[in-house]
Design a protein around this motif. Structure first.
Motif, PDB file in Angstrom:
ATOM      1  N   LEU A 199       0.729  -1.138  -0.364  1.00 48.35           N
ATOM      2  CA  LEU A 199       0.010  -0.072  -0.562  1.00 48.35           C
ATOM      3  C   LEU A 199       1.462   1.363  -0.444  1.00 48.35           C
ATOM      4  O   LEU A 199       2.183   1.195   0.767  1.00 48.35           O
ATOM      5  CB  LEU A 199      -1.103  -0.084   1.467  1.00 48.35           C
ATOM      6  N   ASP A 200       0.312   1.743  -0.394  1.00 51.67           N
ATOM      7  CA  ASP A 200       1.002   3.840  -0.698  1.00 51.67           C
ATOM      8  C   ASP A 200       1.009   4.544   1.172  1.00 51.67           C
ATOM      9  O   ASP A 200       0.267   4.055   1.621  1.00 51.67           O
ATOM     10  CB  ASP A 200       0.477   5.078  -1.300  1.00 51.67           C
ATOM     11  N   ALA A 201       2.074   5.337   1.485  1.00 53.81           N
ATOM     12  CA  ALA A 201       1.736   6.230   2.935  1.00 53.81           C
ATOM     13  C   ALA A 201       1.136   6.421   3.173  1.00 53.81           C
ATOM     14  O   ALA A 201       0.529   5.559   4.342  1.00 53.81           O
ATOM     15  CB  ALA A 201       2.877   6.288   2.531  1.00 53.81           C
ATOM     16  N   VAL A 202       0.309   6.964   2.576  1.00 53.22           N
ATOM     17  CA  VAL A 202      -1.216   7.756   3.381  1.00 53.22           C
ATOM     18  C   VAL A 202      -2.616   6.233   3.046  1.00 53.22           C
ATOM     19  O   VAL A 202      -2.964   5.545   4.733  1.00 53.22           O
ATOM     20  CB  VAL A 202      -2.031   8.559   1.600  1.00 53.22           C
ATOM     21  N   SER A 203      -1.906   5.505   2.959  1.00 49.63           N
ATOM     22  CA  SER A 203      -3.814   3.826   2.877  1.00 49.63           C
ATOM     23  C   SER A 203      -2.677   2.765   4.274  1.00 49.63           C
ATOM     24  O   SER A 203      -3.517   2.773   5.102  1.00 49.63           O
ATOM     25  CB  SER A 203      -3.582   3.287   1.776  1.00 49.63           C
ATOM     26  N   GLN A 204      -1.101   2.722   4.089  1.00 48.78           N
ATOM     27  CA  GLN A 204      -0.486   2.181   5.426  1.00 48.78           C
ATOM     28  C   GLN A 204      -1.392   3.410   6.819  1.00 48.78           C
ATOM     29  O   GLN A 204      -1.718   2.819   7.299  1.00 48.78           O
ATOM     30  CB  GLN A 204       0.693   2.116   4.868  1.00 48.78           C
ATOM     31  N   ALA A 205      -1.203   4.551   6.302  1.00 49.00           N
ATOM     32  CA  ALA A 205      -1.164   4.863   8.102  1.00 49.00           C
ATOM     33  C   ALA A 205      -2.779   4.587   7.943  1.00 49.00           C
ATOM     34  O   ALA A 205      -3.207   4.975   9.102  1.00 49.00           O
ATOM     35  CB  ALA A 205      -0.843   6.477   7.628  1.00 49.00           C
ATOM     36  N   GLN A 206      -3.725   5.083   6.628  1.00 52.92           N
ATOM     37  CA  GLN A 206      -5.081   4.927   7.564  1.00 52.92           C
ATOM     38  C   GLN A 206      -5.297   3.551   7.854  1.00 52.92           C
ATOM     39  O   GLN A 206      -5.830   3.413   8.651  1.00 52.92           O
ATOM     40  CB  GLN A 206      -6.084   5.288   5.857  1.00 52.92           C
TER      41      GLN A 206
END
Lengths: 202, 307
Positions: A154-161
């Motif tokens: 996953l990309d960083a934004v989705s990962q953090a979400q």
């Protein structure tokens, strides 16, 4: 509650042992990282803990009892590749309800859009699909969640979400988390303690 | 001169909507990118933003129901299907994302070498395997016997051994432990320093920055920013697009701060800027006009508010 692996041993066919006399203990409410080189059996261990494979030696105990053989498995595993963990011929809604109807609050927490439920897995990106896999694994009877490279794709934004939601739910329900990852900064960010694979394998 | 130039590329897929009615869905739109010889350009961005499709469009291996528009130039000449077929595997090589791209019935050592390879190549292949930390016995294995990390390194060897001058690496590092990932990227840097060009598609921004010259940020099927690697620093003050900043600040080593919402699905893009529905700085104008890519502070950005 406590998840314990005692003297586990596993190998594929007649290959060398991947691990033997492997001990691991995980408490409810704690987040533990597991790090180590690839190809040494981390995923195999995750599969054994979640009941997908049976160890050739040793046992997995939940509060001193062997893992249940039928019914809802209290240890759930989220795989690295969500595309391979869902049935491509089922609509998302059906996939999501595979292990029982998830709590609507959970869906909201994971940022799941109701419009996605009518779609097919092939129409969603990896990041969106992985949220469904997480929601499916977080049924009311889940006590431990194993995240095997859960957000690697996953990309960083989705990962953090995804992680923010999982951590919030884990805290609220007092779940134990085992995080298998190659990313040191993610492990540092998430975990209470870290286990080096090499230190456990004999 | 640019080795590879992608200008205003769009890729659409036709699919059956209901019964026999077909529908076109545009997945990549208005995408521009260029790489010079000796450069590494990292492509980062959200999952499902069309990064892999770009790789497949350049190699000419899109599925049959895909329609491409725009221009791709290689070495100053337009890259058409015929030229792609000649250059593929010789001048341009792809490191694919998944182990499924290996031939399941062929030992891996054999498939890394080009068919009819001589002893010299076999020796090069062994050196490369050793360098990537694959034990000598690995070349005798079949793909199903490899772990995720080993398969990744086998795929890498295939592309690096081909001697291609443009290497497109689609997520070459996930599943690799830290040292192996670092070694891979350093090897890319060496290859670039020999004058090859590398398009590095990755999620791992932090490691990509250690070797890349330029970074292209993708969102919802288009480039939103092209920045120098040095611009990714601090809290992202030097970045031009709000999505690039959100991506940078969401990294676990930075703030680990997510932004709400999700990327719009292809075919359901907003009328204006693709990022407007999630953008903290969006104004009324943003949801009306589609911004063009424009030059700004030595990079490019697709945002009307960037300064």
């Amino acid at each position: 509650m406590r998840l314990e692996a005692k003297k586990l041993g596993y190998r594929y066919a007649n290959d060398a042992w991947l691990f033997r006399k492997f001990d691991l203990s995980l408490q409810q409410g704690e987040t533990v990282g597991l790090v180590g080189p690839s190809g040494r059996g981390k995923t195999t261990l995750a599969r054994i803990l979640a009941g997908y494979d049976t160890p050739l030696e040793g046992t997995v105990m939940l509060d001193g009892q062997p893992l249940p053989k039928r019914g809802y498995h209290p240890v759930q595993l989220v795989f690295q590749h969500p595309e391979e963990a869902v049935n491509p011929r089922w609509r998302i809604g059906r996939i999501l309800n595979e292990g029982g109807q998830p709590d609507p609050f959970l869906l909201q927490e994971l940022g799941i859009d109701q419009g996605w439920l009518e779609r097919w897995p092939g129409e969603l990106s990896g990041g969106e699909l992985q949220r469904f896999c997480v929601a499916r694994a977080l049924g009311p009877q889940t006590r431990f969640l194993i995240a095997d490279e859960m957000t690697t794709m996953l990309d960083a934004v989705s990962q953090a979400q995804v992680w923010h939601s999982v951590l919030a739910i884990a805290k609220q329900r007092n779940l134990g988390l085992l995080v298998i990852s190659h990313e040191p900064s993610l492990i540092r960010r998430l975990c209470d303690r870290v286990i080096e694979w090499e230190s456990l394998v004999h | 001169m640019c080795k590879l130039e992608v200008e205003n590329l769009s890729v659409s897929f036709s699919h059956y909507d209901r019964g026999l009615r077909q529908q076109m869905v545009e997945v990549i739109h208005g995408l521009s990118l260029s790489i010079k010889a000796g450069q590494i350009v990292a492509v980062v961005g959200s999952s499902g933003s069309g990064k892999s499709l770009l790789a497949h469009a350049i190699m000419g291996i899109l599925p049959g129901n895909a329609v491409m528009a725009g221009r791709i130039c290689y070495g100053g000449e337009t890259l058409n299907a015929q030229r792609q077929a000649t250059l593929r595997g010789k001048e341009m090589a792809l490191v694919p994302q998944s182990v499924n791209y290996l031939d399941p019935l062929m030992r891996v050592g054999q498939q890394v070498r080009i068919p009819g390879a001589d002893q010299v190549q076999a020796a090069q292949q062994r050196n490369l395997f050793e360098r990537y930390g694959l034990e000598p016995g690995v070349e005798q294995l079949y793909p199903f016997q490899l772990s995720g990390g080993m398969a990744r390194r086998v795929l890498l060897s295939t592309a690096t051994l081909s001697g291609a001058s443009l290497i497109i690496a689609d997520e070459p590092t996930p599943g690799l432990h830290h040292e192996a990932a670092r070694e891979t990227l350093l090897h890319f840097r060496e290859l670039a320093d020999e004058g090859r060009s590398i398009l590095l598609i990755t999620h791992d921004i932090e490691s990509a920055l250690t070797v890349a010259d330029k970074v292209a940020v993708f969102y919802a099927g288009t480039t939103v920013e092209i920045a120098a690697a040095e611009d990714f620093a601090g809290h992202g003050e030097r970045l031009r697009h709000p999505y690039s900043r959100a991506l940078w600040n969401a990294l676990p080593q930075n703030q680990f701060q997510p932004i709400p919402g999700a990327q719009p699905l292809p075919g359901q893009l907003p009328d204006g800027c693709v990022f407007a529905p999630r953008c903290p700085a969006a104004s009324a104008e943003c949801s009306e006009i589609k911004p063009d890519m424009r030059k700004l502070r030595g990079g490019m950005v697709r945002c009307i508010h960037a300064s």
